[in-house]
Design an enzyme around this catalytic site. Structure first.
Site, PDB file in Angstrom:
ATOM      1  CD  GLU A 187      10.411   6.261   6.052  1.00 53.72           C
ATOM      2  OE1 GLU A 187       9.539   7.051   6.462  1.00 53.72           O
ATOM      3  OE2 GLU A 187      11.577   6.251   6.477  1.00 53.72           O
TER       4      GLU A 187
ATOM      5  CB  CYS B 267       3.919  10.882   3.418  1.00 48.94           C
ATOM      6  SG  CYS B 267       5.614  11.378   3.102  1.00 48.94           S
TER       7      CYS B 267
HETATM    8  P1  NAD Z   1       0.145   1.971  -1.556  1.00 48.33           P
HETATM    9  O1  NAD Z   1       0.302   1.413  -0.194  1.00 48.33           O
HETATM   10  O2  NAD Z   1      -1.160   1.794  -2.229  1.00 48.33           O
HETATM   11  O3  NAD Z   1       1.233   1.388  -2.563  1.00 48.33           O
HETATM   12  C1  NAD Z   1       2.609   1.527  -2.329  1.00 48.33           C
HETATM   13  C2  NAD Z   1       3.355   0.486  -3.126  1.00 48.33           C
HETATM   14  O4  NAD Z   1       3.065  -0.807  -2.608  1.00 48.33           O
HETATM   15  C3  NAD Z   1       3.011   0.436  -4.617  1.00 48.33           C
HETATM   16  O5  NAD Z   1       4.206   0.281  -5.352  1.00 48.33           O
HETATM   17  C4  NAD Z   1       2.149  -0.802  -4.729  1.00 48.33           C
HETATM   18  O6  NAD Z   1       2.183  -1.419  -5.996  1.00 48.33           O
HETATM   19  C5  NAD Z   1       2.787  -1.698  -3.688  1.00 48.33           C
HETATM   20  N1  NAD Z   1       1.911  -2.773  -3.188  1.00 48.33           N
HETATM   21  C6  NAD Z   1       0.558  -2.825  -3.161  1.00 48.33           C
HETATM   22  N2  NAD Z   1       0.143  -3.988  -2.605  1.00 48.33           N
HETATM   23  C7  NAD Z   1       1.252  -4.682  -2.271  1.00 48.33           C
HETATM   24  C8  NAD Z   1       1.487  -5.936  -1.646  1.00 48.33           C
HETATM   25  N3  NAD Z   1       0.474  -6.710  -1.246  1.00 48.33           N
HETATM   26  N4  NAD Z   1       2.759  -6.327  -1.438  1.00 48.33           N
HETATM   27  C9  NAD Z   1       3.805  -5.545  -1.818  1.00 48.33           C
HETATM   28  N5  NAD Z   1       3.642  -4.338  -2.417  1.00 48.33           N
HETATM   29  C10 NAD Z   1       2.384  -3.916  -2.637  1.00 48.33           C
HETATM   30  O7  NAD Z   1       0.526   3.519  -1.412  1.00 48.33           O
HETATM   31  P2  NAD Z   1       0.439   4.641  -2.497  1.00 48.33           P
HETATM   32  O8  NAD Z   1      -1.009   4.961  -2.708  1.00 48.33           O
HETATM   33  O9  NAD Z   1       1.269   4.309  -3.661  1.00 48.33           O
HETATM   34  O10 NAD Z   1       1.147   5.856  -1.743  1.00 48.33           O
HETATM   35  C11 NAD Z   1       0.481   6.717  -0.882  1.00 48.33           C
HETATM   36  C12 NAD Z   1       0.814   6.394   0.564  1.00 48.33           C
HETATM   37  O11 NAD Z   1       2.214   6.427   0.753  1.00 48.33           O
HETATM   38  C13 NAD Z   1       0.248   7.416   1.522  1.00 48.33           C
HETATM   39  O12 NAD Z   1      -0.271   6.771   2.658  1.00 48.33           O
HETATM   40  C14 NAD Z   1       1.465   8.247   1.899  1.00 48.33           C
HETATM   41  O13 NAD Z   1       1.356   8.908   3.121  1.00 48.33           O
HETATM   42  C15 NAD Z   1       2.524   7.200   1.904  1.00 48.33           C
HETATM   43  N6  NAD Z   1       3.848   7.804   1.777  1.00 48.33           N
HETATM   44  C16 NAD Z   1       4.699   7.744   2.849  1.00 48.33           C
HETATM   45  C17 NAD Z   1       5.954   8.335   2.775  1.00 48.33           C
HETATM   46  C18 NAD Z   1       6.924   8.279   3.921  1.00 48.33           C
HETATM   47  O14 NAD Z   1       8.098   8.480   3.680  1.00 48.33           O
HETATM   48  N7  NAD Z   1       6.510   8.003   5.138  1.00 48.33           N
HETATM   49  C19 NAD Z   1       6.347   8.980   1.593  1.00 48.33           C
HETATM   50  C20 NAD Z   1       5.458   9.022   0.529  1.00 48.33           C
HETATM   51  C21 NAD Z   1       4.210   8.424   0.634  1.00 48.33           C
END
Ligand code: NAD
Length: 512
Positions: free
Chosen positions: A256, A290
């Site tokens: 997602e 998002c």
């Molecule tokens: P992010 O990608 O920076 O982090 C998301 C999660 O991934 C965090 O818990 C982080 O600690 C973890 N993470 C980071 N590096 C990792 C790795 N190498 N391996 C495994 N996990 C790792 O995203 P964010 O800034 O927390 O959230 C914002 C983003 O999420 C935006 O792009 C938004 O559009 C998206 N989002 C999508 C949806 C959806 O349902 N499609 C919903 C909400 C947010």
């Protein structure tokens, strides 16, 4: 001491609500508005994550054995607990994420509705059923059911710290899985609260929902811990890393990811309603949604009126951290740099900001950008801030063409008074979800699947598809009686193939 108050005690003798698993390193989550510490949490390393997943395995078996009724009853207890403690959780979300309390209440309410739906529909969607065996297996009964995967890993973002991860957690639990959840390092207290609430509401299978806290390395460890599936919600760049880590062990993934959602405003649209929805879709939660509206394509017939209506509404919005503020600060300070870059790119390439464009502390003023070239970062990349580009187009067809021209494809909206026209545009929009004459509504309909296409990811949470996402389809046949001729046996007579070919001719050959 309330559960929310326990969040900052992890460094003391009492380990707060999170099991440290002997991890010495900790990190603090802070209030984005004032910087006050909300909670201190372990940075779980690979060993701690593995211990948590290993502890979840027997819980997964026990949870699965409870069956649909036993799980439904316990999920109801969890939902009841969330409803009774709604304000405590909303206050924690407000402090850790920065969004207004009223928005947090809405977010948690949506989550509770999804929990109820997932639990109520799990049996009908996943339970054993008999399917037609068909001509060639007429001597067999055929059965289909959807079995849980065991332990599901969930990695979540910070922008909707309850609703977003619970979209995976609620459906995974209802499908019979245990869950190990790694909340964002920006909202660990909310994640820890959700797991502590589970332990309080479902004490007999407390380990069916556990939390691990930490940064990207903790998430990466969860990808490698041998879970049955990894449900990731976050940005596309991180999604790629998660897929790469999961590929090492062939762990299936649900992605997602981000979006660059557009609204189409057609000639016959209710312009005031469209403007109202666009402003909410773009600015609520400080644009950190998002499925937020980041672009509008309005036809020439309505463009001027639409811009005037949006501008008037936006001028009445005030960001802040008090209860009257329209939206809060950017949860992640670094996100203001992205917003600044997109606004600068838009204005230096021919666009103009009719309102906003400024950043003060962590607060971004509501920003409306006009005449921005389609090649600008403000149109092509996810901004994740309270900004909106509005572009004049010839007609709805051109609007659709431009809507579909980014690498993302999460959701979108269409405003038109013609039901047929709006439905046609919605169907042809390159997205997983579209609202007609509103924004974001699909997320509040539990029966509808949620997910994107392209760089917005794949797989679905919510609805029947969301339940099936956390299962494996299991096929079983049972021989009911023996036919005189068994086609799948070396004992079949030589004439059997000719008889079968004749049968195919009779049944299928008449189709031209
Ligand atoms: P992010 O990608 O920076 O982090 C998301 C999660 O991934 C965090 O818990 C982080 O600690 C973890 N993470 C980071 N590096 C990792 C790795 N190498 N391996 C495994 N996990 C790792 O995203 P964010 O800034 O927390 O959230 C914002 C983003 O999420 C935006 O792009 C938004 O559009 C998206 N989002 C999508 C949806 C959806 O349902 N499609 C919903 C909400 C947010």
């Amino acid at each position: 001491m309330s559960r929310a108050e326990q969040m900052d005690t992890v460094t003391g003798a009492a380990a707060g609500t999170v099991d440290r698993h002997g991890t010495p390193a900790t990190f603090a989550s802070t209030d984005p508005a004032g910087g006050a510490v909300v909670g201190v949490f372990p940075v779980h390393d690979a060993r701690a994550v593995q211990q948590t997943v290993d502890r979840a395995r027997p819980a997964a078996r026990r949870w699965a054995e409870l069956g649909f009724d036993g799980r439904r009853q316990r999920l109801a207890a969890y939902r009841g607990h969330l409803a009774r403690h709604l304000h405590e959780l909303a206050d924690l979300v407000h402090r850790e994420n920065g969004k207004p309390r009223a928005d947090a209440v809405l977010e948690i309410s949506l989550t509770i509705e999804h929990l109820a739906w997932a639990a109520a529909h799990a049996r009908r969607t996943l339970g054993p059923r008999r399917v037609r065996a068909g001509l060639l297996a007429a001597d067999h009964a055929a059965y289909l059911e959807y079995q849980p995967l065991g332990v599901v890993g969930v990695i979540g973002p910070w922008n909707y710290p309850v609703f977003t991860p619970m979209g995976s957690i609620a459906y995974a639990l209802a499908a019979g899985n245990a869950v190990v959840f790694k909340p964002s390092e920006h909202t660990p207290a909310v994640g820890a609260w959700l797991a502590a609430a589970w332990r309080a509401a479902v004490p007999d299978v407390a380990d069916a929902l556990q939390v691990v806290t930490g940064n990207g390395s903790t998430g990466a460890a969860l990808c490698r811990a041998g879970v049955g599936k990894l449900a990731f919600t976050g940005s596309a760049p991180t999604g790629r890393k998660v897929m790469a880590a999961c590929a090492e062990t062939l762990t299936p993934v649900l992605m997602e990811l981000g979006g660059k959602d557009a609204m189409i405003v057609d000639d016959d649209a209710d312009v005031a309603a469209a403007a109202d929805a666009a402003v909410w879709g773009a600015m609520s939660n400080a644009g950190q949604t998002c499925i937020g509206i980041e672009r509008v394509y309005a036809t020439s017939a309505v463009y001027d009126r639409f811009v005037a209506e949006v501008t008037e509404r936006v001028r009445g919005l005030r960001p802040g951290s008090d209860d009257e503020a329209a939206y809060g600060p950017m949860t992640m300070a670094s996100q203001t740099d992205v917003v600044r870059r997109h606004v600068a790119d838009a204005t230096s390439s021919g666009g103009r900001a009719v309102t906003g464009g400024t950043v003060e502390g962590g607060f971004v003023a509501p920003t409306v950008l006009l005449e921005v070239p389609e090649t600008s970062a403000a149109v092509q990349e996810e901004t994740f801030g309270p900004t909106l580009t509005i572009t004049r187009v010839r007609d709805a067809e051109e609007a659709l063409e431009r809507t579909n021209a980014t690498s993302y494809g999460l959701a979108g909206a269409v405003f038109s008074r013609s039901r047929a026209r709006a439905m046609d545009l919605a169907r042809r929009m390159r997205s997983g979800m579209t609202s007609v004459n509103s924004v974001l509504t699909f997320a509040s309909v539990p029966a509808l699947p949620f997910g994107g296409v392209g760089e917005s990811g794949f797989g679905r949470i919510h609805g029947e598809d969301g339940l099936k996402e956390f299962t494996r389809a299991r096929a079983i046949t049972r021989r009911r009686f023996a036919l005189p001729v068994d086609l799948m046996s070396f004992r079949r007579p030589p004439a059997a193939a000719d008889a079968l070919a004749r049968l195919m001719g009779v049944v299928h050959g008449r189709h031209p």
